[in-house]
Motif scaffolding. Structure first.
Motif, PDB file in Angstrom:
ATOM      1  N   UNK A  69       0.921  -1.295   0.074  1.00  0.00           N
ATOM      2  CA  UNK A  69       0.062  -0.074   0.172  1.00  0.00           C
ATOM      3  C   UNK A  69       0.935   1.275  -0.020  1.00  0.00           C
ATOM      4  N   UNK A  70       0.650   2.193  -0.899  1.00  0.00           N
ATOM      5  CA  UNK A  70       1.323   3.342  -0.987  1.00  0.00           C
ATOM      6  C   UNK A  70       0.408   4.444  -0.266  1.00  0.00           C
ATOM      7  N   UNK A  71      -0.621   4.283   0.350  1.00  0.00           N
ATOM      8  CA  UNK A  71      -1.596   5.260   1.062  1.00  0.00           C
ATOM      9  C   UNK A  71      -2.117   6.213   0.013  1.00  0.00           C
ATOM     10  N   UNK A  72      -2.581   5.851  -1.156  1.00  0.00           N
ATOM     11  CA  UNK A  72      -3.263   6.558  -2.140  1.00  0.00           C
ATOM     12  C   UNK A  72      -4.820   6.957  -1.595  1.00  0.00           C
ATOM     13  N   UNK A  73      -5.264   6.153  -0.963  1.00  0.00           N
ATOM     14  CA  UNK A  73      -6.680   6.385  -0.210  1.00  0.00           C
ATOM     15  C   UNK A  73      -7.809   5.988  -1.356  1.00  0.00           C
ATOM     16  N   UNK A  74      -7.491   5.554  -2.595  1.00  0.00           N
ATOM     17  CA  UNK A  74      -8.539   5.076  -3.482  1.00  0.00           C
ATOM     18  C   UNK A  74      -9.569   4.258  -2.822  1.00  0.00           C
ATOM     19  N   UNK A  75      -9.076   3.144  -1.858  1.00  0.00           N
ATOM     20  CA  UNK A  75     -10.077   2.109  -1.730  1.00  0.00           C
ATOM     21  C   UNK A  75     -10.929   2.735  -0.697  1.00  0.00           C
ATOM     22  N   UNK A  76     -10.483   3.616   0.202  1.00  0.00           N
ATOM     23  CA  UNK A  76     -11.477   4.314   1.235  1.00  0.00           C
ATOM     24  C   UNK A  76     -12.420   5.181   0.616  1.00  0.00           C
ATOM     25  N   UNK A  77     -12.060   5.668  -0.477  1.00  0.00           N
ATOM     26  CA  UNK A  77     -12.807   6.862  -1.177  1.00  0.00           C
ATOM     27  C   UNK A  77     -13.977   5.835  -1.816  1.00  0.00           C
ATOM     28  N   UNK A  78     -13.702   4.550  -2.294  1.00  0.00           N
ATOM     29  CA  UNK A  78     -14.379   3.859  -3.285  1.00  0.00           C
ATOM     30  C   UNK A  78     -15.449   2.960  -2.194  1.00  0.00           C
ATOM     31  N   UNK A  79     -14.784   2.508  -1.467  1.00  0.00           N
ATOM     32  CA  UNK A  79     -15.725   1.298  -0.481  1.00  0.00           C
ATOM     33  C   UNK A  79     -15.341   1.853   1.034  1.00  0.00           C
ATOM     34  N   UNK A  80     -15.998   2.824   1.465  1.00  0.00           N
ATOM     35  CA  UNK A  80     -15.573   3.278   2.892  1.00  0.00           C
ATOM     36  C   UNK A  80     -16.086   2.262   4.083  1.00  0.00           C
ATOM     37  N   UNK A  81     -17.174   1.301   3.788  1.00  0.00           N
ATOM     38  CA  UNK A  81     -17.576   0.227   4.656  1.00  0.00           C
ATOM     39  C   UNK A  81     -16.522  -0.686   4.701  1.00  0.00           C
ATOM     40  N   UNK A  82     -15.630  -0.939   4.070  1.00  0.00           N
ATOM     41  CA  UNK A  82     -14.788  -1.876   4.097  1.00  0.00           C
ATOM     42  C   UNK A  82     -13.311  -1.586   4.070  1.00  0.00           C
ATOM     43  N   UNK A  83     -12.979  -0.450   3.656  1.00  0.00           N
ATOM     44  CA  UNK A  83     -11.407  -0.091   3.819  1.00  0.00           C
ATOM     45  C   UNK A  83     -11.442   1.211   4.955  1.00  0.00           C
ATOM     46  N   UNK A  84     -10.255   1.237   5.610  1.00  0.00           N
ATOM     47  CA  UNK A  84      -9.894   2.588   6.241  1.00  0.00           C
ATOM     48  C   UNK A  84      -8.420   2.761   5.905  1.00  0.00           C
ATOM     49  N   UNK A  85      -8.000   3.890   6.621  1.00  0.00           N
ATOM     50  CA  UNK A  85      -6.462   4.145   6.492  1.00  0.00           C
ATOM     51  C   UNK A  85      -5.928   4.456   7.896  1.00  0.00           C
ATOM     52  N   UNK A  86      -4.786   3.827   8.263  1.00  0.00           N
ATOM     53  CA  UNK A  86      -4.252   4.014   9.663  1.00  0.00           C
ATOM     54  C   UNK A  86      -3.718   5.470   9.745  1.00  0.00           C
ATOM     55  N   UNK A  87      -3.133   5.787  10.618  1.00  0.00           N
ATOM     56  CA  UNK A  87      -2.161   7.374  11.064  1.00  0.00           C
ATOM     57  C   UNK A  87      -1.401   7.576   9.941  1.00  0.00           C
ATOM     58  N   UNK A  88      -0.556   6.404   9.259  1.00  0.00           N
ATOM     59  CA  UNK A  88       0.289   6.624   8.264  1.00  0.00           C
ATOM     60  C   UNK A  88      -0.409   6.534   6.859  1.00  0.00           C
TER      61      UNK A  88
END
Ligand code: SF4
Length: 75
Positions: free
Chosen positions: A10-29
């Motif tokens: 993971x490079x922290x791009x956040x596409x997964x969180x934006x696309x499926x916020x019920x399944x993915x989140x991001x940690x503090x990094x």
């Protein structure tokens, strides 16, 4: 359907969180955190497949089965 995320890729791009916020989140990094590894609804499944395609690091793996041994990243 099951989903796995490889935080080493993971490079922290956040596409997964934006696309499926019920399944993915991001940690503090900014690295991906799975909120669940099992996707129950077809609506979420569609979003998770979309996130898999959008992830620039190919860090997400989606499998159709419910068995832990099936389709793990790197397998
Ligand atoms: S889209 Fe991929 S690279 Fe971006 S946060 Fe999600 S898993 Fe990480």
């Amino acid at each position: 359907m099951r989903v796995a995320a490889d935080s080493d890729r993971c490079v922290g791009a956040g596409q997964c969180v934006l696309t499926a916020p019920d399944v993915f989140d991001q940690d503090e990094d900014g690295l991906v955190v799975l909120l669940t590894d099992t996707v129950a609804t077809e609506a979420d499944a569609k979003l998770v497949r979309e996130a898999e395609h959008l992830c620039p690091a190919a860090a997400l793996r989606v499998t159709s089965g419910t068995d832990d041994a099936e389709g793990q990243p790197g397998a």
